[in-house]
Design an enzyme around this catalytic site. Sequence first.
Site, PDB file in Angstrom:
ATOM      1  N   HIS A  34       0.866  -1.180   0.000  1.00  0.00           N
ATOM      2  CA  HIS A  34       0.000   0.000   0.000  1.00  0.00           C
ATOM      3  C   HIS A  34       0.905   1.233   0.000  1.00  0.00           C
ATOM      4  O   HIS A  34       2.142   1.116  -0.014  1.00  0.00           O
ATOM      5  CB  HIS A  34      -0.956  -0.017   1.193  1.00  0.00           C
ATOM      6  CG  HIS A  34      -0.268  -0.260   2.514  1.00  0.00           C
ATOM      7  ND1 HIS A  34       0.623   0.634   3.056  1.00  0.00           N
ATOM      8  CD2 HIS A  34      -0.313  -1.302   3.358  1.00  0.00           C
ATOM      9  CE1 HIS A  34       1.066   0.149   4.195  1.00  0.00           C
ATOM     10  NE2 HIS A  34       0.523  -1.027   4.402  1.00  0.00           N
ATOM     11  N   HIS A  37       3.988   1.332   2.233  1.00  0.00           N
ATOM     12  CA  HIS A  37       5.175   0.627   1.734  1.00  0.00           C
ATOM     13  C   HIS A  37       5.851   1.439   0.630  1.00  0.00           C
ATOM     14  O   HIS A  37       7.078   1.512   0.551  1.00  0.00           O
ATOM     15  CB  HIS A  37       4.787  -0.729   1.133  1.00  0.00           C
ATOM     16  CG  HIS A  37       4.220  -1.707   2.108  1.00  0.00           C
ATOM     17  ND1 HIS A  37       2.926  -2.169   2.039  1.00  0.00           N
ATOM     18  CD2 HIS A  37       4.793  -2.322   3.172  1.00  0.00           C
ATOM     19  CE1 HIS A  37       2.727  -3.044   3.013  1.00  0.00           C
ATOM     20  NE2 HIS A  37       3.831  -3.146   3.718  1.00  0.00           N
ATOM     21  N   GLY A 147       8.449   1.260   8.851  1.00  0.00           N
ATOM     22  CA  GLY A 147       7.450   2.291   9.117  1.00  0.00           C
ATOM     23  C   GLY A 147       7.272   2.563  10.611  1.00  0.00           C
ATOM     24  O   GLY A 147       7.338   1.646  11.433  1.00  0.00           O
ATOM     25  N   GLN A 148       7.003   3.819  10.921  1.00  0.00           N
ATOM     26  CA  GLN A 148       6.740   4.230  12.303  1.00  0.00           C
ATOM     27  C   GLN A 148       5.408   3.658  12.803  1.00  0.00           C
ATOM     28  O   GLN A 148       5.162   3.579  13.994  1.00  0.00           O
ATOM     29  CB  GLN A 148       6.742   5.758  12.392  1.00  0.00           C
ATOM     30  CG  GLN A 148       6.375   6.347  13.736  1.00  0.00           C
ATOM     31  CD  GLN A 148       7.329   5.931  14.859  1.00  0.00           C
ATOM     32  OE1 GLN A 148       8.494   5.609  14.605  1.00  0.00           O
ATOM     33  NE2 GLN A 148       6.838   5.923  16.073  1.00  0.00           N
ATOM     34  N   ASP A 150       4.506   0.683  12.947  1.00  0.00           N
ATOM     35  CA  ASP A 150       4.871  -0.429  13.832  1.00  0.00           C
ATOM     36  C   ASP A 150       5.958   0.080  14.771  1.00  0.00           C
ATOM     37  O   ASP A 150       7.137  -0.308  14.668  1.00  0.00           O
ATOM     38  CB  ASP A 150       5.370  -1.617  13.006  1.00  0.00           C
ATOM     39  CG  ASP A 150       4.290  -2.133  12.075  1.00  0.00           C
ATOM     40  OD1 ASP A 150       3.265  -2.602  12.570  1.00  0.00           O
ATOM     41  OD2 ASP A 150       4.455  -2.037  10.846  1.00  0.00           O
ATOM     42  N   GLN A 153       7.995  -2.451  16.811  1.00  0.00           N
ATOM     43  CA  GLN A 153       8.837  -3.235  15.894  1.00  0.00           C
ATOM     44  C   GLN A 153      10.075  -2.421  15.485  1.00  0.00           C
ATOM     45  O   GLN A 153      11.202  -2.929  15.461  1.00  0.00           O
ATOM     46  CB  GLN A 153       8.031  -3.629  14.661  1.00  0.00           C
ATOM     47  CG  GLN A 153       8.882  -4.182  13.530  1.00  0.00           C
ATOM     48  CD  GLN A 153       8.062  -4.706  12.366  1.00  0.00           C
ATOM     49  OE1 GLN A 153       7.522  -5.771  12.444  1.00  0.00           O
ATOM     50  NE2 GLN A 153       7.979  -3.945  11.269  1.00  0.00           N
TER      51      GLN A 153
END
Length: 281
Positions: A34, A37, A147-148, A150, A153
């Site tokens: 999406h 990404h 990505g922020q 997550d 993570q």
Amino acid sequence: MQILHTISETRAFVRQARARGQVIGLVPTMGYLHEGHLELMRRAKDQCDIVIASIFVNPTQFGPNEDFGRYPRELERDAEMAGSVGVTAIFNPPVEEMYPPGYCTYVDVERITEKLCGVSRPGHFRGVATVVTKLFNIVQPDYAFFGQKDAQQALVIKRMTRDLNLDLEVVIVPTVREHDGLAMSSRNLYLEPDQRRAALVLSRGLERAKQALKEGERNAAEIRQLVINMIQDEPLAAIDYVELYAYPDLEPLERIDGLTLLALAVTIGRTRLIDNAILEV
Ligand code: PAF
């Protein structure tokens, strides 16, 4: 754009790029791409000569009752999207390539994994840390992009990279949102129209917290309760957690006087969504 399915062809591809002196960027994903990404890939493209995106639905980060089986897999669509933002190659291994029979080695990051999603999804971060370490070893990138959205993570991967002296820089890219505030996620696909509407309660909860902070509220428990009340007003939403922690160490806090992570996990129907904001006084 090349699609690589084996570790050996990926290593050969990377070796050639290195021999040309090229800077290598890696964007690890589980596919069903999406705009979030694509933003990671654009950032990678800006900073690196070649960009490898991995597309691998990693079984070791899913719990037994989670959505591993139904996670969307659409390589052709993903390849077209990745190609449109200049990705050089996709690494799309089968499960047996990453976890051959007899596989028994895992990476465990302690402490910061013992809260938030680490509690709700036991073993999840062990699976993430393991597959990301393997991807780092296979591709040996100069930069890797996450990505922020997550947030935990991202912190786990940064910590692991530092603790294991991995020779790359981890770049965290801000969350990309739909026009109405919903954080982009491959799992948004699961939402029925009424659930899609209900899912807005996450971003609204974050906004409510920011507003309270702006109005002078500094008590973490008060802010947490405001967000909980807001989410509980949505009948389709069930809270997994609403938590505030000092950022980036994820230490507990009572008052907000430095960077603070407000993290939410909420289930809408059968779909578990996460979102977060970094609050700053
Ligand atoms: O964020 C994801 O999509 C996954 O957790 C990752 C980092 C690709 C590891 O499987």
